[in-house]
Design a protein around this motif. Structure first.
Motif, PDB file in Angstrom:
ATOM      1  N   LEU A  14      11.115  41.856  -7.001  1.00 31.61           N
ATOM      2  CA  LEU A  14      11.769  43.136  -7.259  1.00 31.61           C
ATOM      3  C   LEU A  14      13.273  42.973  -7.421  1.00 31.61           C
ATOM      4  O   LEU A  14      13.855  42.026  -6.883  1.00 31.61           O
ATOM      5  N   GLU A  18      15.887  47.405  -4.717  1.00 34.08           N
ATOM      6  CA  GLU A  18      14.550  47.940  -4.453  1.00 34.08           C
ATOM      7  C   GLU A  18      13.834  47.118  -3.387  1.00 34.08           C
ATOM      8  O   GLU A  18      13.161  47.657  -2.511  1.00 34.08           O
ATOM      9  N   ARG A  22      12.534  48.502   0.252  1.00 37.45           N
ATOM     10  CA  ARG A  22      11.144  48.353   0.703  1.00 37.45           C
ATOM     11  C   ARG A  22      11.049  47.625   2.040  1.00 37.45           C
ATOM     12  O   ARG A  22      10.207  47.942   2.866  1.00 37.45           O
TER      13      ARG A  22
END
Length: 90
Positions: A14, A18, A22
């Motif tokens: 990613l 991001e 997460r």
């Protein structure tokens, strides 16, 4: 005590922001940054703008509400493509 994970173990594919978001959403408090995977040819740490990239990683980490637990050294300079140890550079 803080609970952390490595950025390479959780969502390495990613974009950094991001991935960090997460990691935080999964309940971690801190992250260990493995610079090795980002220092091979064609990666951000091997490019002239590496300092700006490092700053962007710090910003992504802070924006996600994480702390940087540790950063792995750039040990790829000690190996050849076949991963044979060469010894430290002077």
């Amino acid at each position: 005590m803080k609970i952390g994970t490595s950025n390479t173990m959780y969502a390495p594919e990613l974009p950094m922001g991001e991935g960090m978001a997460r990691i935080r959403a999964a309940g971690f408090d801190c992250v260990d940054l493995n610079l090795y995977i980002f220092s091979t040819p064609g990666q951000p740490m091997a490019e002239p703008g590496w300092r700006a990239w490092v700053e962007s990683v710090g910003e992504a980490t802070r924006n996600a509400g994480l702390e940087m637990g540790q950063v792995h050294a750039l040990f790829n300079k000690l190996t050849t493509p076949d991963l044979a140890y060469q010894g430290p550079e002077e």
